[in-house]
Write a protein that holds these residues in place. Structure first.
Motif, PDB file in Angstrom:
ATOM      1  N   HIS A 158       0.811  -1.223   0.000  1.00  0.00           N
ATOM      2  CA  HIS A 158       0.000   0.000   0.000  1.00  0.00           C
ATOM      3  C   HIS A 158       0.848   1.279   0.000  1.00  0.00           C
ATOM      4  O   HIS A 158       0.707   2.134   0.882  1.00  0.00           O
ATOM      5  N   PRO A 159       1.711   1.443  -1.014  1.00  0.00           N
ATOM      6  CA  PRO A 159       2.502   2.676  -1.090  1.00  0.00           C
ATOM      7  C   PRO A 159       1.655   3.911  -1.389  1.00  0.00           C
ATOM      8  O   PRO A 159       2.170   5.038  -1.319  1.00  0.00           O
ATOM      9  N   SER A 160       0.374   3.722  -1.694  1.00  0.00           N
ATOM     10  CA  SER A 160      -0.499   4.871  -1.930  1.00  0.00           C
ATOM     11  C   SER A 160      -0.706   5.705  -0.671  1.00  0.00           C
ATOM     12  O   SER A 160      -1.079   6.881  -0.750  1.00  0.00           O
ATOM     13  N   VAL A 161      -0.490   5.123   0.499  1.00  0.00           N
ATOM     14  CA  VAL A 161      -0.558   5.888   1.741  1.00  0.00           C
ATOM     15  C   VAL A 161       0.733   6.691   1.871  1.00  0.00           C
ATOM     16  O   VAL A 161       1.827   6.123   1.924  1.00  0.00           O
ATOM     17  N   ASP A 162       0.624   7.997   1.885  1.00  0.00           N
ATOM     18  CA  ASP A 162       1.787   8.877   1.875  1.00  0.00           C
ATOM     19  C   ASP A 162       2.564   8.771   3.185  1.00  0.00           C
ATOM     20  O   ASP A 162       2.111   9.224   4.236  1.00  0.00           O
ATOM     21  N   GLN A 163       3.723   8.147   3.128  1.00  0.00           N
ATOM     22  CA  GLN A 163       4.623   8.087   4.285  1.00  0.00           C
ATOM     23  C   GLN A 163       5.955   8.755   3.944  1.00  0.00           C
ATOM     24  O   GLN A 163       7.013   8.332   4.402  1.00  0.00           O
ATOM     25  N   SER A 164       5.874   9.802   3.152  1.00  0.00           N
ATOM     26  CA  SER A 164       7.079  10.472   2.673  1.00  0.00           C
ATOM     27  C   SER A 164       7.854  11.158   3.786  1.00  0.00           C
ATOM     28  O   SER A 164       9.016  11.533   3.588  1.00  0.00           O
ATOM     29  N   ASP A 165       7.235  11.346   4.961  1.00  0.00           N
ATOM     30  CA  ASP A 165       7.949  11.966   6.072  1.00  0.00           C
ATOM     31  C   ASP A 165       8.705  10.937   6.907  1.00  0.00           C
ATOM     32  O   ASP A 165       9.295  11.280   7.930  1.00  0.00           O
ATOM     33  N   ARG A 166       8.697   9.688   6.504  1.00  0.00           N
ATOM     34  CA  ARG A 166       9.391   8.633   7.236  1.00  0.00           C
ATOM     35  C   ARG A 166      10.517   8.064   6.393  1.00  0.00           C
ATOM     36  O   ARG A 166      10.382   7.902   5.180  1.00  0.00           O
ATOM     37  N   THR A 167      11.627   7.717   7.035  1.00  0.00           N
ATOM     38  CA  THR A 167      12.715   7.025   6.358  1.00  0.00           C
ATOM     39  C   THR A 167      12.375   5.554   6.187  1.00  0.00           C
ATOM     40  O   THR A 167      12.618   4.972   5.129  1.00  0.00           O
ATOM     41  N   VAL A 168      11.824   4.952   7.232  1.00  0.00           N
ATOM     42  CA  VAL A 168      11.355   3.565   7.167  1.00  0.00           C
ATOM     43  C   VAL A 168       9.844   3.580   7.312  1.00  0.00           C
ATOM     44  O   VAL A 168       9.324   3.802   8.407  1.00  0.00           O
ATOM     45  N   PRO A 169       9.094   3.357   6.224  1.00  0.00           N
ATOM     46  CA  PRO A 169       7.633   3.399   6.319  1.00  0.00           C
ATOM     47  C   PRO A 169       7.095   2.274   7.201  1.00  0.00           C
ATOM     48  O   PRO A 169       7.734   1.233   7.384  1.00  0.00           O
ATOM     49  N   ARG A 170       5.908   2.511   7.759  1.00  0.00           N
ATOM     50  CA  ARG A 170       5.201   1.428   8.441  1.00  0.00           C
ATOM     51  C   ARG A 170       4.899   0.324   7.431  1.00  0.00           C
ATOM     52  O   ARG A 170       4.564   0.588   6.274  1.00  0.00           O
ATOM     53  N   ASN A 171       5.012  -0.918   7.870  1.00  0.00           N
ATOM     54  CA  ASN A 171       4.647  -2.051   7.014  1.00  0.00           C
ATOM     55  C   ASN A 171       3.127  -2.193   7.026  1.00  0.00           C
ATOM     56  O   ASN A 171       2.541  -2.621   8.021  1.00  0.00           O
ATOM     57  N   LEU A 172       2.478  -1.821   5.932  1.00  0.00           N
ATOM     58  CA  LEU A 172       1.023  -1.832   5.863  1.00  0.00           C
ATOM     59  C   LEU A 172       0.472  -3.073   5.165  1.00  0.00           C
ATOM     60  O   LEU A 172      -0.730  -3.146   4.905  1.00  0.00           O
TER      61      LEU A 172
END
Length: 461
Positions: free
Chosen positions: A17-31
């Motif tokens: 689910h890369p459509s959820v914007d996590q651009s403020d994180r270096t390591v995104p949450r695993n969704l």
């Protein structure tokens, strides 16, 4: 994407689910919604057994565990067929419960410069914490991310204990001092806490340590003995209910001698040992490090802006970044993509831990836009409740500062939550959720944020 996994060219939705914007994180949450695979936990010498391990698992029958601060932590005492977590919840809110929380490792900072060092690493003013008192604090890195949110105890003028949440803090504290050379010793100590939580907790504590325990203020400390063993008692807890913690000193030797009479007294009052009451802490708006926030989370993102002083001369770590974020927030700008909110959700009652960060979508566009961090069912409200990260931009029209708004009132903002089929109203279909006031349920001892809100409400009346 691993080197062995080819890029997707079929137009199918990406399972992470890369459509959820996590651009403020270096390591995104695993969704990725991988669910509970039903695996068995390996017990080995790599992960520490606490001094209460045999009490919880061998004697009281804890049937599942997680790893917290590199210790095994009991997370289920009542079998599902006997009511499971909701039976534990009933004991917590109506009677009294004992929790094994030895995983709250105690990191001691002691020495002539203890106060100055602690003032360097926490955002609040350590000089305002008197001896034999404590305070809920946060520690941030240089970017303003939350490293830990412990209860900080001050058992003496030159001694502090960080009762830490689930992250490695001792090495960071020691590392800070490598270049700064404060005259302190920093190490973990042989102290293991247990919590006594629930409406009858004071009755239990009076029997265990005496009438003087009733005089301890919220976040106050008291030296005591239990069964001839030295302990430190605080009026604190992770539940929102009336509660105390007993810190067993020389725990590897004394844990059993303290545990047995405490548990016996709890049972005499109709209580039991349970796992930490996450259902109740969610209702109280108490955050869990690792679920609701981590080192990439700003305090202003998760309603902890009150932990950042408006005007201080103390040069604490992260000050420059946090003051910059504070100015951005006050100007209506967002130094992050998502904001933590409370949600009241439809669906079947959620009666256990969520194995995934369940997805949140915008009902107007259908686009995935956020994720749930901490969900559960509230018997008092007769609905599912949750803490969730949603786009900060969706909250722009609220008539309140960004770091306070969601904790002040219900809002006419809706989202959809993609629950697993076992909780969904219709399999495969999301349920509606409304942004809600937090805490969902008042605490017996309101936090600084709750108390300020209550005082403001009384002033308006």
């Amino acid at each position: 994407m691993s080197e062995n996994e080819p890029p997707r060219t079929d137009g199918a939705e990406h399972p992470n689910h890369p459509s959820v914007d996590q651009s403020d994180r270096t390591v995104p949450r695993n969704l990725r919604q991988s669910g509970d695979p039903g695996i068995e936990m390996l017990v080995s010498t790599r992960v520490r057994k606490s001094p209460f391990f045999h009490k919880s698992f061998d004697e009281e029958g804890a049937w599942r565990a997680t790893v917290y601060n590199r210790l095994y932590h009991p997370r289920g005492l009542v079998d599902p067929e006997d009511g499971g977590t909701m039976a534990e919840y009933d004991a917590l809110v109506n009677r009294v419960t004992l929790w094994d929380v030895a995983v709250e490792r105690q990191i001691r900072v002691a020495g002539p410069d203890a106060e100055a060092f602690v003032n360097r690493v926490i955002t609040r003013d350590a000089t305002e914490i008197e001896a034999m008192h404590g305070k809920y604090v946060i520690l941030c890195n240089e970017e303003g991310g939350i490293l830990n949110d412990p209860v900080l105890l001050r058992p003496g003028d030159d001694e502090f204990w960080f009762s830490i949440s689930d992250s490695t803090l001792m090495q960071w504290l020691q590392g800070v001092n490598v270049g700064e050379n404060y005259d302190v010793a920093i190490d973990e100590i042989d102290v293991a806490p247990m919590q006594i939580q629930g409406p009858l907790s004071e009755d239990v504590m009076v029997e265990v340590v005496g009438e003087e325990v009733s005089e301890i203020p919220y976040y106050g400390l008291m030296e005591a003995e239990v069964n001839g063993c030295d302990v430190l008692v605080s009026q604190t807890g992770f539940s929102g209910e009336k509660g105390f913690e007993i810190y067993v000193k020389d725990a590897m030797e004394n844990a059993e001698a303290v545990w047995d009479p405490v548990l016996e007294t709890v049972k005499d009052h109709g209580g039991m040992q349970i796992a930490p009451g996450h259902h109740r802490r969610i209702a109280a708006g108490i955050l869990s490090w690792g679920q609701d926030m981590d080192h990439e989370t700003s305090p202003f993102q998760v309603n902890l802006g009150y932990q950042v002083p408006d005007d201080t001369d103390v040069d604490y770590i992260g000050k420059e970044a946090l003051e910059r974020q504070q100015e951005q927030v006050e100007n209506g700008e967002y130094p992050f993509t998502h904001k933590l909110v409370g949600l009241k959700m439809a669906g079947e009652p959620i009666r256990d831990y969520a194995p995934d960060f369940w997805l949140v979508s915008d009902p107007e566009t259908g686009e995935e836009c956020g994720y749930v961090t901490s969900p559960w069912y509230s018997p008092e409200l007769e609905t599912n409740i949750a803490l969730a990260h949603v786009p900060a931009e969706k909250l722009r029209d609220l008539d309140a500062p960004l770091d306070d708004s969601i904790y002040d009132a219900d809002a006419d903002i809706e989202f959809q939550v993609h629950l697993p089929d076992e909780y969904a109203e219709e399999p495969g279909e999301p349920v509606y959720a409304t942004v809600s006031e937090v805490p969902f349920q008042e605490s017996v001892n309101p936090s600084a944020r709750e108390q300020a809100k209550l005082n403001a409400s009384r002033a308006d009346e």
